[in-house]
Design an enzyme around this catalytic site. Structure first.
Site, PDB file in Angstrom:
ATOM      1  N   CYS A   1       3.144   7.273  -3.965  1.00 46.71           N
ATOM      2  CA  CYS A   1       2.440   6.899  -2.745  1.00 46.71           C
ATOM      3  C   CYS A   1       3.235   7.482  -1.568  1.00 46.71           C
ATOM      4  O   CYS A   1       4.387   7.112  -1.347  1.00 46.71           O
ATOM      5  CB  CYS A   1       2.352   5.370  -2.685  1.00 46.71           C
ATOM      6  SG  CYS A   1       1.530   4.781  -1.213  1.00 46.71           S
TER       7      CYS A   1
ATOM      8  N   CYS B   1      -2.378  -4.968   8.367  1.00 47.89           N
ATOM      9  CA  CYS B   1      -1.444  -3.986   7.808  1.00 47.89           C
ATOM     10  C   CYS B   1      -0.066  -4.072   8.467  1.00 47.89           C
ATOM     11  O   CYS B   1       0.040  -4.061   9.699  1.00 47.89           O
ATOM     12  CB  CYS B   1      -2.031  -2.583   7.972  1.00 47.89           C
ATOM     13  SG  CYS B   1      -0.973  -1.297   7.308  1.00 47.89           S
TER      14      CYS B   1
ATOM     15  N   GLU C   1       8.974   5.115   4.205  1.00 48.84           N
ATOM     16  CA  GLU C   1       9.088   4.659   2.825  1.00 48.84           C
ATOM     17  C   GLU C   1       8.113   5.410   1.935  1.00 48.84           C
ATOM     18  O   GLU C   1       7.034   5.812   2.380  1.00 48.84           O
ATOM     19  CB  GLU C   1       8.800   3.158   2.747  1.00 48.84           C
ATOM     20  CG  GLU C   1       9.878   2.351   3.454  1.00 48.84           C
ATOM     21  CD  GLU C   1       9.671   0.844   3.374  1.00 48.84           C
ATOM     22  OE1 GLU C   1      10.681   0.147   3.217  1.00 48.84           O
ATOM     23  OE2 GLU C   1       8.539   0.367   3.478  1.00 48.84           O
TER      24      GLU C   1
ATOM     25  N   CYS D   1      -4.800  -1.574  12.408  1.00 40.92           N
ATOM     26  CA  CYS D   1      -5.603  -2.413  11.508  1.00 40.92           C
ATOM     27  C   CYS D   1      -4.901  -3.765  11.398  1.00 40.92           C
ATOM     28  O   CYS D   1      -3.696  -3.838  11.218  1.00 40.92           O
ATOM     29  CB  CYS D   1      -5.732  -1.764  10.122  1.00 40.92           C
ATOM     30  SG  CYS D   1      -6.580  -0.190  10.182  1.00 40.92           S
TER      31      CYS D   1
ATOM     32  N   CYS E   1       0.530  -2.255  -1.299  1.00 47.43           N
ATOM     33  CA  CYS E   1      -0.336  -1.706  -0.241  1.00 47.43           C
ATOM     34  C   CYS E   1      -0.163  -2.484   1.052  1.00 47.43           C
ATOM     35  O   CYS E   1      -0.232  -3.716   1.044  1.00 47.43           O
ATOM     36  CB  CYS E   1      -1.804  -1.836  -0.608  1.00 47.43           C
ATOM     37  SG  CYS E   1      -2.282  -0.930  -2.034  1.00 47.43           S
TER      38      CYS E   1
ATOM     39  N   CYS F   1       2.109   3.846  12.484  1.00 46.79           N
ATOM     40  CA  CYS F   1       0.691   4.177  12.514  1.00 46.79           C
ATOM     41  C   CYS F   1       0.138   3.726  13.857  1.00 46.79           C
ATOM     42  O   CYS F   1       0.538   2.692  14.387  1.00 46.79           O
ATOM     43  CB  CYS F   1      -0.043   3.460  11.380  1.00 46.79           C
ATOM     44  SG  CYS F   1      -1.761   4.004  11.219  1.00 46.79           S
TER      45      CYS F   1
HETATM   46  N1  SAH Z   1      -4.251   4.791   6.804  1.00 46.88           N
HETATM   47  C1  SAH Z   1      -4.795   5.032   5.506  1.00 46.88           C
HETATM   48  C2  SAH Z   1      -3.756   5.053   4.383  1.00 46.88           C
HETATM   49  C3  SAH Z   1      -2.713   3.942   4.335  1.00 46.88           C
HETATM   50  S1  SAH Z   1      -3.044   2.358   3.722  1.00 46.88           S
HETATM   51  C4  SAH Z   1      -5.888   4.031   5.196  1.00 46.88           C
HETATM   52  O1  SAH Z   1      -6.030   3.080   5.934  1.00 46.88           O
HETATM   53  O2  SAH Z   1      -6.633   4.237   4.257  1.00 46.88           O
HETATM   54  C5  SAH Z   1      -3.535   2.343   2.083  1.00 46.88           C
HETATM   55  C6  SAH Z   1      -4.466   1.158   1.748  1.00 46.88           C
HETATM   56  O3  SAH Z   1      -3.798  -0.134   1.829  1.00 46.88           O
HETATM   57  C7  SAH Z   1      -5.621   1.076   2.735  1.00 46.88           C
HETATM   58  O4  SAH Z   1      -6.818   0.844   2.071  1.00 46.88           O
HETATM   59  C8  SAH Z   1      -5.218  -0.127   3.569  1.00 46.88           C
HETATM   60  O5  SAH Z   1      -6.312  -0.671   4.216  1.00 46.88           O
HETATM   61  C9  SAH Z   1      -4.601  -1.043   2.543  1.00 46.88           C
HETATM   62  N2  SAH Z   1      -3.819  -2.123   3.136  1.00 46.88           N
HETATM   63  C10 SAH Z   1      -3.270  -2.191   4.366  1.00 46.88           C
HETATM   64  N3  SAH Z   1      -2.644  -3.360   4.557  1.00 46.88           N
HETATM   65  C11 SAH Z   1      -2.777  -4.057   3.424  1.00 46.88           C
HETATM   66  C12 SAH Z   1      -2.321  -5.335   2.988  1.00 46.88           C
HETATM   67  N4  SAH Z   1      -1.581  -6.111   3.770  1.00 46.88           N
HETATM   68  N5  SAH Z   1      -2.650  -5.732   1.747  1.00 46.88           N
HETATM   69  C13 SAH Z   1      -3.373  -4.939   0.923  1.00 46.88           C
HETATM   70  N6  SAH Z   1      -3.815  -3.705   1.277  1.00 46.88           N
HETATM   71  C14 SAH Z   1      -3.529  -3.275   2.508  1.00 46.88           C
END
Ligand code: SAH
Length: 366
Positions: free
Chosen positions: A103, A117, A90, A114, A341, A110
């Site tokens: 974006c 996410c 996406e 985390c 995000c 991934c």
């Molecule tokens: N892997 C990279 C880029 C992708 S995520 C990274 O972690 O930076 C982009 C941003 O969205 C990151 O800061 C991530 O931590 C955040 N993110 C992930 N899951 C989220 C969620 N459920 N709600 C809000 N932000 C989230």
């Protein structure tokens, strides 16, 4: 068949020299493809007929296929893109008054796990190629431009790119760097480094390489101010703990004066949103030219986390502001179409077996 979208300027020059042409053919073809959105060699009229014929035989310009497009009430747009027989990714376009931000995804799924996410729960399949990364910008720029969707006073639709879609960009270093070089190359998209932001959990050796090879604007997903909590939320922290990560950040800003790093901090209710954590964060970032982006947690199916309350977020922000840290709360965009995000999921054939483990855990928990 060589897909010309995989080539940055140097690769493109090598390609033409290898087929006995002059290196300047590279910039001619890059302009056709990236400036003008042309993928048909026959239209490239400053190339000889023979060369066009030869290109048709040995090269192609193959883009991801658009499967669906969804538009949010706030104008945010999300595309589902088919990149091979089994997988979809996406990308998201976020229009604002004075800018258009795309974006971009860097991997299919991934591998980093985390906890908060949605992409992590999908598991991991593979890295995206340069063509699949720059192809996202190509598709967004040229489809939006065709709708006359231009940023104010500019002839372009996309003025900013954030590598914040699916995947960890520094885990796909070579392809991401080549794609970002194209984003910044005057013969393709010509964006300044300030307008190309790479967001990372902090793969330290890759971060050090990035500083030397392609120092774009940097955002670091911090989310916790101490190792104990960060180990839980961002498991890769066990390998690259905060001291190492922040040392690399201190080096990164030395590239030139006035560089700042954006630290992203997701606001999770009862987990990392207390005043004590805010004060620890202030101490941790002392001496680093920083900007803090507080991200309200975006929920997705089957998550056990909740977003911090608006009051808790404001209070946390105020502590940081009072300590002199530049802090903003990120506005949530596109959540009604799951485009915010951390909500990007695509369609990932999981090779890491994470989905399986996740389902089993759910069974056990009842
Ligand atoms: N892997 C990279 C880029 C992708 S995520 C990274 O972690 O930076 C982009 C941003 O969205 C990151 O800061 C991530 O931590 C955040 N993110 C992930 N899951 C989220 C969620 N459920 N709600 C809000 N932000 C989230």
């Amino acid at each position: 068949m060589i897909n010309l979208l995989n080539l940055n300027r140097q690769d493109m020059m090598d390609f033409f020299v290898n087929i006995g042409e002059k290196p300047f053919r590279a910039t001619q073809v890059m302009k056709w493809i990236h400036h003008l959105g042309i993928v048909d060699f026959d239209v490239m009229t400053n190339l000889s007929k023979t060369l066009r014929q030869q290109l048709k035989e040995i090269a192609c310009i193959a883009l991801p296929q658009i499967v669906t497009i969804q538009t949010s009430q706030d104008g945010t747009r999300k595309w589902l893109l088919q990149i091979d027989n089994n997988n979809c990714i996406e990308m998201v376009f976020i229009p604002e008054d004075d800018r258009g931000t795309l974006c971009v995804s860097s991997q299919v799924g991934c591998a980093l796990d985390c906890r908060f996410c949605a992409t992590a729960q999908q598991g991991f399949n593979r890295n995206l190629s340069v063509a699949e990364i720059i192809g996202q910008l190509w598709l967004a720029e040229h489809t939006l431009r065709a709708e006359n969707y231009c940023v104010e006073n500019q002839s372009r639709a996309i003025s900013n790119v954030v590598m914040m879609g699916m995947g960890e960009p520094l885990a796909n270093f070579n392809n991401v760097v080549k794609a970002m070089q194209l984003m910044m190359d005057d013969f393709s998209y010509g964006l300044s480094w300030r307008r190309v932001t790479l967001s990372t959990v902090g793969i330290v050796p890759a971060l050090i390489r990035l500083k030397d090879e392609c120092p774009v604007n940097l955002a670091v997903s911090l989310h916790a101010p101490n190792d104990t909590l960060r180990n839980q939320l961002v498991p890769i922290n066990k390998k690259y703990p905060l001291a190492k990560l922040l040392a690399a950040c201190r080096e990164y800003v030395k590239i030139e004066p006035h560089r700042r790093i954006t630290f992203e901090y997701i606001m999770l209710k009862g987990i990392n949103d207390s005043s004590t954590y805010a004060r620890t964060l202030v101490k941790l970032l002392q001496g680093i030219p920083a900007k803090i982006n507080l991200i309200p947690f975006n929920p997705f199916l089957s998550t056990r986390y909740q977003c911090a309350t608006p009051d808790a977020i404001d209070h946390f922000r105020d502590i940081l502001l009072q300590a002199g840290l530049m802090t903003v709360t990120r506005k949530t965009r596109g959540s009604d179409i799951d485009a915010a995000c951390g909500q990007l999921a695509g369609k990932v054939i999981d090779k890491s077996r994470r989905q399986l483990k996740f389902l089993k855990k759910q069974e056990v928990c009842g």
